[in-house]
Design an enzyme around this catalytic site. Structure first.
Site, PDB file in Angstrom:
ATOM      1  N   LYS A   1       5.536   8.609 -12.147  1.00 18.56           N
ATOM      2  CA  LYS A   1       4.165   8.291 -11.710  1.00 18.56           C
ATOM      3  C   LYS A   1       3.523   9.477 -10.986  1.00 18.56           C
ATOM      4  O   LYS A   1       2.392   9.857 -11.281  1.00 18.56           O
ATOM      5  CB  LYS A   1       4.231   7.058 -10.798  1.00 18.56           C
TER       6      LYS A   1
ATOM      7  N   LYS B   1      -3.880  10.245  -2.308  1.00 17.00           N
ATOM      8  CA  LYS B   1      -2.590   9.671  -1.874  1.00 17.00           C
ATOM      9  C   LYS B   1      -1.467  10.126  -2.822  1.00 17.00           C
ATOM     10  O   LYS B   1      -0.410  10.577  -2.380  1.00 17.00           O
ATOM     11  CB  LYS B   1      -2.687   8.138  -1.879  1.00 17.00           C
TER      12      LYS B   1
ATOM     13  N   THR C   1       3.139   2.339  -5.269  1.00 19.70           N
ATOM     14  CA  THR C   1       3.296   3.779  -5.496  1.00 19.70           C
ATOM     15  C   THR C   1       3.698   4.406  -4.171  1.00 19.70           C
ATOM     16  O   THR C   1       2.902   4.437  -3.227  1.00 19.70           O
ATOM     17  CB  THR C   1       1.974   4.404  -5.989  1.00 19.70           C
TER      18      THR C   1
ATOM     19  N   PRO D   1       0.791  -1.237   0.000  1.00 24.96           N
ATOM     20  CA  PRO D   1       0.000   0.000   0.000  1.00 24.96           C
ATOM     21  C   PRO D   1       0.826   1.291   0.000  1.00 24.96           C
ATOM     22  O   PRO D   1       0.570   2.177  -0.801  1.00 24.96           O
ATOM     23  CB  PRO D   1      -0.818  -0.097   1.300  1.00 24.96           C
TER      24      PRO D   1
END
Ligand code: NAD
Length: 295
Positions: free
Chosen positions: A170, A245, A95, A65
């Protein structure tokens, strides 16, 4: 090939299934024993810890996560670095922030282990279909080793540079996506309020200079793009909580680098407000609801 796969959630489980289908022997670990039991039925080895999972493995993949989980899985006493054979390559597909993976890679290097980052885009649909995009941060030599395996889970395998650059690609892309979605939402809502047919407005935008992925493929106004989450009650897309996030990672990385991200910070606040309203589980394009009068 014997592959240790750690982190078998919404993304990791379908990715692992694709590797099993491709004929690899998987050593699996997750804190969720139910998902382990399901994958064990496909003939994988279930492990008791990350350390146990990497024993005898020829490659290590993690899909967790957030940064704290990545640090724990690699660096804890029963972690990856405690059990991995020197020379075995590893890649983290979570990520997270670029600095964490660089720290983990530095710790790994002291043990003769090379760790790269390869965050993905494409969502759970892409994970299931094996069509993910991997943004890989690794030396060219490491990338050459990882590429054929990643290609069994994805369609586009892009080398971004050294370790950490996959995460940079990303978070920059997702920050821009978060911002562009809000821009399209504002324009569509303003047009509607001023009295133009929103389908005509979307057509104009999509053949003019305002055109972008958020307007063309994923328009936040209901009924404009049949396949977009906006046309099915903002369900089944990229959750606002996940966008939040990624914006948090971008603004934090910017803070550390003393780099202004004005629009990124504003976007973060708008998705934060959306989350507070209880809409964090909706697709991020539902940010448009903040611009619409309740009927
Ligand atoms: P998830 O929460 O569904 O799965 C994470 C898994 O990690 C869970 O099964 C959890 O039990 C396991 N886990 C947590 N701590 C662990 C530990 N210490 N040891 C072993 N296992 C542990 O998350 P996800 O949706 O699969 O996402 C994984 C990563 O991919 C995240 O970083 C996310 O931001 C990123 N990502 C997600 C999507 C998406 O659409 N879901 C898209 C692109 C990228």
């Amino acid at each position: 090939m014997k592959i240790a796969f750690i982190g078998l959630g919404n993304m990791g489980a379908p990715m692992a299934r694709n590797l099993i289908r491709a004929g690899h022997q998987l050593h699996l670990f997750d804190l969720n024993t139910q998902v382990l039991a399901e994958l064990a039925e496909l003939g994988s080895r279930i492990s008791e810890s990350p350390k146990h999972a990497v024993e005898g493995a020829e490659l290590v993949i993690t899909m967790l996560p957030a940064a704290a989980h990545v640090r724990a899985v690699y660096l804890n006493e029963d972690g990856v670095l405690a059990g991995i054979t020197p020379g075995v390559p590893a890649v983290d597909c979570s990520t997270i922030d670029p600095q964490t993976i660089r720290d983990v890679a530095a710790a790994a290097a002291q043990k003769g282990v090379v760790v790269g980052d390869a965050p993905v885009s494409g969502g759970t649909g892409g994970a299931q279909a094996g069509t993910l995009t991997f943004m890989v941060g690794a030396s060219l030599e490491h990338f050459t080793v990882l590429r054929p395996i990643l290609a069994q889970m994805g369609r586009n395998i892009v080398h971004c540079g050294d370790v950490g650059t996959g995460q940079i690609a990303k978070i920059c892309n997702n920050m821009l996506l978060g911002i562009s979605m809000i821009g399209v939402a504002e324009a569509m809502a303003l047009g509607d309020r001023l009295g133009i047919d929103t389908a005509i407005l979307a057509n104009i935008i999509n053949s003019s200079t305002g055109r972008c992925w958020s307007s063309e493929m994923y328009n936040p106004w209901p009924g404009i793009v049949e396949t977009a989450p906006a046309s099915r009650g903002y369900t089944g897309g990229f959750g606002a909580e996940l966008m939040l996030k990624d914006l948090g990672l971008a603004t934090e990385a910017a803070r550390v680098a003393h780099q202004p991200v004005v629009m990124g910070a504003v976007a973060q606040q708008l998705y934060q407000a959306m989350s507070l309203r209880g809409d964090g589980g909706k697709d991020f394009s539902a940010v448009v609801e903040g611009y619409r009068k309740k009927e």
